[in-house]
Design an enzyme around this catalytic site. Structure first.
Site, mmCIF file in Angstrom:
data_model
loop_
_atom_site.group_PDB
_atom_site.id
_atom_site.type_symbol
_atom_site.label_atom_id
_atom_site.label_comp_id
_atom_site.label_asym_id
_atom_site.label_seq_id
_atom_site.Cartn_x
_atom_site.Cartn_y
_atom_site.Cartn_z
ATOM 1 N N GLU A 91 39.607 43.772 61.744
ATOM 2 C CA GLU A 91 40.447 42.986 60.885
ATOM 3 C C GLU A 91 40.135 42.898 59.547
ATOM 4 O O GLU A 91 38.790 43.257 59.001
ATOM 5 C CB GLU A 91 40.183 41.539 61.520
ATOM 6 C CG GLU A 91 39.049 40.983 61.272
ATOM 7 C CD GLU A 91 38.998 39.513 61.973
ATOM 8 O OE1 GLU A 91 39.202 39.262 63.138
ATOM 9 O OE2 GLU A 91 38.727 38.447 61.086
ATOM 10 N N CYS A 104 39.525 41.606 51.723
ATOM 11 C CA CYS A 104 38.224 41.491 52.388
ATOM 12 C C CYS A 104 38.274 42.575 53.624
ATOM 13 O O CYS A 104 39.115 42.633 54.555
ATOM 14 C CB CYS A 104 37.886 40.293 53.039
ATOM 15 S SG CYS A 104 36.592 39.753 53.778
ATOM 16 N N CYS A 111 28.954 43.739 65.180
ATOM 17 C CA CYS A 111 28.138 43.391 64.639
ATOM 18 C C CYS A 111 26.646 43.142 65.073
ATOM 19 O O CYS A 111 26.792 42.441 66.316
ATOM 20 C CB CYS A 111 28.317 42.252 63.384
ATOM 21 S SG CYS A 111 26.804 42.098 62.248
ATOM 22 N N CYS A 115 24.092 36.403 63.730
ATOM 23 C CA CYS A 115 24.031 35.120 62.610
ATOM 24 C C CYS A 115 24.753 33.941 63.725
ATOM 25 O O CYS A 115 25.959 34.311 64.419
ATOM 26 C CB CYS A 115 24.882 35.153 61.457
ATOM 27 S SG CYS A 115 23.911 36.450 60.328
ATOM 28 N N CYS A 118 28.608 32.801 63.323
ATOM 29 C CA CYS A 118 29.540 33.881 62.982
ATOM 30 C C CYS A 118 30.196 34.384 64.423
ATOM 31 O O CYS A 118 29.435 35.012 65.375
ATOM 32 C CB CYS A 118 28.781 35.053 62.366
ATOM 33 S SG CYS A 118 29.988 36.207 61.904
ATOM 34 N N GLU A 159 27.746 44.584 59.059
ATOM 35 C CA GLU A 159 26.761 44.295 58.072
ATOM 36 C C GLU A 159 26.877 45.771 57.249
ATOM 37 O O GLU A 159 26.311 46.670 57.852
ATOM 38 C CB GLU A 159 25.488 44.095 58.658
ATOM 39 C CG GLU A 159 24.259 44.380 57.737
ATOM 40 C CD GLU A 159 24.267 43.456 56.546
ATOM 41 O OE1 GLU A 159 24.818 42.648 56.406
ATOM 42 O OE2 GLU A 159 24.081 44.243 55.320
ATOM 43 N N SER A 213 23.737 36.580 51.819
ATOM 44 C CA SER A 213 24.197 35.406 52.786
ATOM 45 C C SER A 213 22.712 34.727 52.800
ATOM 46 O O SER A 213 21.739 35.138 53.672
ATOM 47 C CB SER A 213 24.524 35.898 54.124
ATOM 48 O OG SER A 213 25.720 36.533 53.741
ATOM 49 N N ASN A 289 33.004 27.391 58.842
ATOM 50 C CA ASN A 289 34.458 27.431 59.720
ATOM 51 C C ASN A 289 34.056 27.227 61.180
ATOM 52 O O ASN A 289 33.443 28.470 61.693
ATOM 53 C CB ASN A 289 35.039 28.766 59.412
ATOM 54 C CG ASN A 289 36.555 28.677 59.522
ATOM 55 O OD1 ASN A 289 36.987 27.881 60.241
ATOM 56 N ND2 ASN A 289 37.309 29.324 58.581
ATOM 57 N N CYS A 332 35.576 34.685 60.109
ATOM 58 C CA CYS A 332 35.062 36.229 60.067
ATOM 59 C C CYS A 332 35.090 36.569 61.707
ATOM 60 O O CYS A 332 34.431 35.799 62.345
ATOM 61 C CB CYS A 332 33.325 36.202 59.693
ATOM 62 S SG CYS A 332 33.332 36.942 58.565
HETATM 63 N N1 SAH Z 1 27.144 41.022 57.266
HETATM 64 C C1 SAH Z 1 27.616 40.455 55.855
HETATM 65 C C2 SAH Z 1 28.940 40.105 55.706
HETATM 66 C C3 SAH Z 1 29.528 39.102 56.676
HETATM 67 S S1 SAH Z 1 30.710 38.072 56.498
HETATM 68 C C4 SAH Z 1 26.802 39.216 55.556
HETATM 69 O O1 SAH Z 1 26.127 38.810 56.226
HETATM 70 O O2 SAH Z 1 26.843 38.889 54.485
HETATM 71 C C5 SAH Z 1 30.527 37.061 54.689
HETATM 72 C C6 SAH Z 1 30.164 35.801 54.829
HETATM 73 O O3 SAH Z 1 30.568 34.814 55.619
HETATM 74 C C7 SAH Z 1 28.647 35.824 55.080
HETATM 75 O O4 SAH Z 1 28.023 35.271 54.323
HETATM 76 C C8 SAH Z 1 28.670 34.921 56.623
HETATM 77 O O5 SAH Z 1 27.419 34.610 56.873
HETATM 78 C C9 SAH Z 1 29.694 34.085 56.471
HETATM 79 N N2 SAH Z 1 30.121 33.732 57.623
HETATM 80 C C10 SAH Z 1 30.443 34.192 58.749
HETATM 81 N N3 SAH Z 1 30.983 33.359 59.684
HETATM 82 C C11 SAH Z 1 31.250 32.358 59.158
HETATM 83 C C12 SAH Z 1 31.615 30.849 59.483
HETATM 84 N N4 SAH Z 1 31.865 30.832 60.805
HETATM 85 N N5 SAH Z 1 31.511 30.005 58.546
HETATM 86 C C13 SAH Z 1 31.250 30.038 57.312
HETATM 87 N N6 SAH Z 1 30.477 31.255 57.029
HETATM 88 C C14 SAH Z 1 30.665 32.261 57.843
#
Ligand code: SAH
Length: 344
Positions: A91, A104, A111, A115, A118, A159, A213, A289, A332
Site C-alpha cells: 500500500e 508515502c 516487516c 513494533c 504497528c 523498514e 521513530s 492510530n 500503517c
Molecule cells: N519502519 C520505519 C517506517 C515505518 S512507519 C520506521 O519504523 O520508522 C512510519 C511511522 O509510523 C513510524 O514512526 C511508526 O512507528 C509509526 N507508526 C506505525 N504504526 C502506527 C500507528 N498505528 N499509530 C501511530 N504511529 C504508527
C-alpha cells in the site's frame, strides 16, 4: 530476467551496447521509463520494432497494478493498494498539501521489526521491494492523479534500512536528472533505528531527511514498544542521529507516537526534552492510530496539546502530525492487512 526499471542510466547504456545497439538509445529508453512513465515496451514509439521486441524478450518491466483506491472525503487523501508481479500486495498513500503532493511509499512486503502498535508487522516480513517497485508506487500515483509528486516519504510498510541497497538505488533513480528529478531535500526516510545502517547512510552524505521513530524517552519504555531497542540502545541510536547531522548538515526528525497512558505524561515530555535538547531536530508527534489487534489507545486531545506545549516551552521544534484520511484505513499497513485477511 533483468529488471530494467531498477537500472541506472549508466547500467542501461551498458546493457544496450551488449544488445549491439547505439548507446543513445539507452537515454531514450530511460526517458520512457522514468519521465514518461510508460508501462509497456510497445509504447516506446521512437525505437525500432526490432529493438522493442529484443527488450521484451530480455528484460522485465515492473509495473504495479492498482487493486483498490480509497479516497478520503475529509481531506482528499488517497490510499492505494497495488499488486506486484509475484501476487503480493502493498500500500501507498497520496496526501495533498498546500506545498504540493506527497506520497508515502512502502519499502518492504510486510516487516520484521515487530513494533507493538504497528499493523504492518503483524504478519512478519515477506520480502524487500526492488528499487523499481518503490519507484513505481510514485509513478502510478502520479499517472492516476495527473498531478506532479513533490515529496516522497518512505514511511509506509517496511523498514527501509532493512532493505538498504534497494533503497539507495531507489533514491538515486528518483532524484537523478533523467527521471522525476525530485530534490533529495524532498525525500524523507524513516527508520526504527538500525544503528549501523544509519551510520552508513550518513556516510553517503545525501541531502535527504532522516526520520527516527523514537516513541519513548527511556531505553526501558522504548524496549516495551519496539523490539529493535533490544538490539540497539537508545544512547547509540541518538549518537547515530548526531552523526547523521554532522555528516550531512540535515536536521533530524524524531517521530513520537503518543500512546494513551504509555508515553504521554509530563514526565515523559521532560525526559524527552532532556534527551534531544542538544540535537538539531524537529519532533513530530503522532497520535497513535489504534489497530484492532492491540489494545493501545489514543491520548486525550488535551494531553496531546499539553505534551506539545511542554516541549515548545523548552525551545524544541514540535508539530502534531495532522491526521490525514481518518475515514479510510489510515494507519500503517491497515489497508493491506484488512485486504489480506478478507482474501484468506
Ligand atoms: N519502519 C520505519 C517506517 C515505518 S512507519 C520506521 O519504523 O520508522 C512510519 C511511522 O509510523 C513510524 O514512526 C511508526 O512507528 C509509526 N507508526 C506505525 N504504526 C502506527 C500507528 N498505528 N499509530 C501511530 N504511529 C504508527
Amino acid at each position: 530476467m533483468i529488471d530494467i526499471k531498477s537500472l541506472t542510466l549508466e547500467e542501461l547504456q551498458g546493457e544496450i551496447e551488449k544488445l549491439g545497439d547505439k548507446k543513445f538509445r539507452a537515454k531514450q529508453i530511460y526517458g520512457w521509463l522514468h519521465e514518461k512513465l510508460v508501462d509497456d515496451f510497445a509504447e516506446m514509439t521512437n525505437l525500432s520494432k526490432n529493438l522493442r521486441e529484443k527488450l521484451e524478450q530480455e528484460y522485465e518491466l515492473t509495473s504495479l497494478k492498482i487493486v483498490q483506491v480509497q479516497e478520503s472525503k475529509l481531506d482528499g487523501t488517497c490510499k492505494f493498494l497495488f499488486r506486484l508481479s509475484d501476487g503480493n500486495v502493498i500500500e501507498s498513500v497520496l496526501m495533498k498539501y498546500h506545498h504540493g503532493n506527497s506520497v508515502c511509499i512502502s519499502s518492504q512486503v510486510g516487516c520484521r521489526m515487530g513494533c507493538r502498535f504497528c499493523a504492518s508487522t503483524l504478519d512478519g516480513l515477506e520480502r524487500g521491494l526492488k528499487a523499481s517497485e518503490m519507484l513505481d508506487q510514485i509513478y502510478q500515483i502520479q499517472k492516476w492523479s495527473g498531478e506532479r509528486v513533490h515529496n516522497v516519504v518512505v514511511m509506509g510498510t517496511g523498514e527501509p534500512l532493512d532493505n538498504y541497497d534497494a533503497l539507495l538505488r531507489f533514491i538515486e533513480l528518483l532524484t537523478c536528472e533523467g527521471g522525476l528529478h525530485i530534490s533529495q531535500r524532498n525525500v524523507t526516510v524513516s527508520t526504527c533505528g538500525i544503528v549501523p545502517a544509519m551510520r552508513k547512510l550518513a556516510d553517503e552524505k545525501l541531502q535527504i531527511t532522516l526520520a527516527l521513530s523514537l516513541h519513548a524517552s527511556s531505553q526501558e519504555k522504548r524496549k516495551s514498544l519496539m523490539p529493535v531497542a533490544n538490539k540497539y540502545d537508545l544512547s547509540e541510536v541518538l549518537d547515530a542521529c548526531r552523526y547523521y547531522f554532522e555528516q550531512t548538515g540535515r536536521r533530524i526528525t524524531f517521530e513520537y507516537s503518543l500512546v494513551g497512558g504509555v508515553n504521554d505524561t509530563e514526565e515523559d515530555a521532560r525526559e524527552l526534552t532532556a534527551l534531544v535538547k542538544d540535537i538539531n531536530c524537529h519532533i513530530n508527534l503522532i497520535p497513535v492510530n489504534p489497530i484492532k489487534e492491540r489494545s493501545y489507545v489514543q491520548s486525550e486531545q488535551r494531553t496531546i496539546l499539553n505534551f506539545k506545549n511542554k516541549l515548545e516551552k523548552s525551545g524544541i521544534n514540535v508539530t502534531i502530525r495532522r491526521e490525514m484520511g481518518r475515514d479510510i484505513d489510515g494507519a500503517c499497513g491497515q489497508l493491506r492487512k484488512s485486504y489480506m485477511d478478507t482474501e484468506k
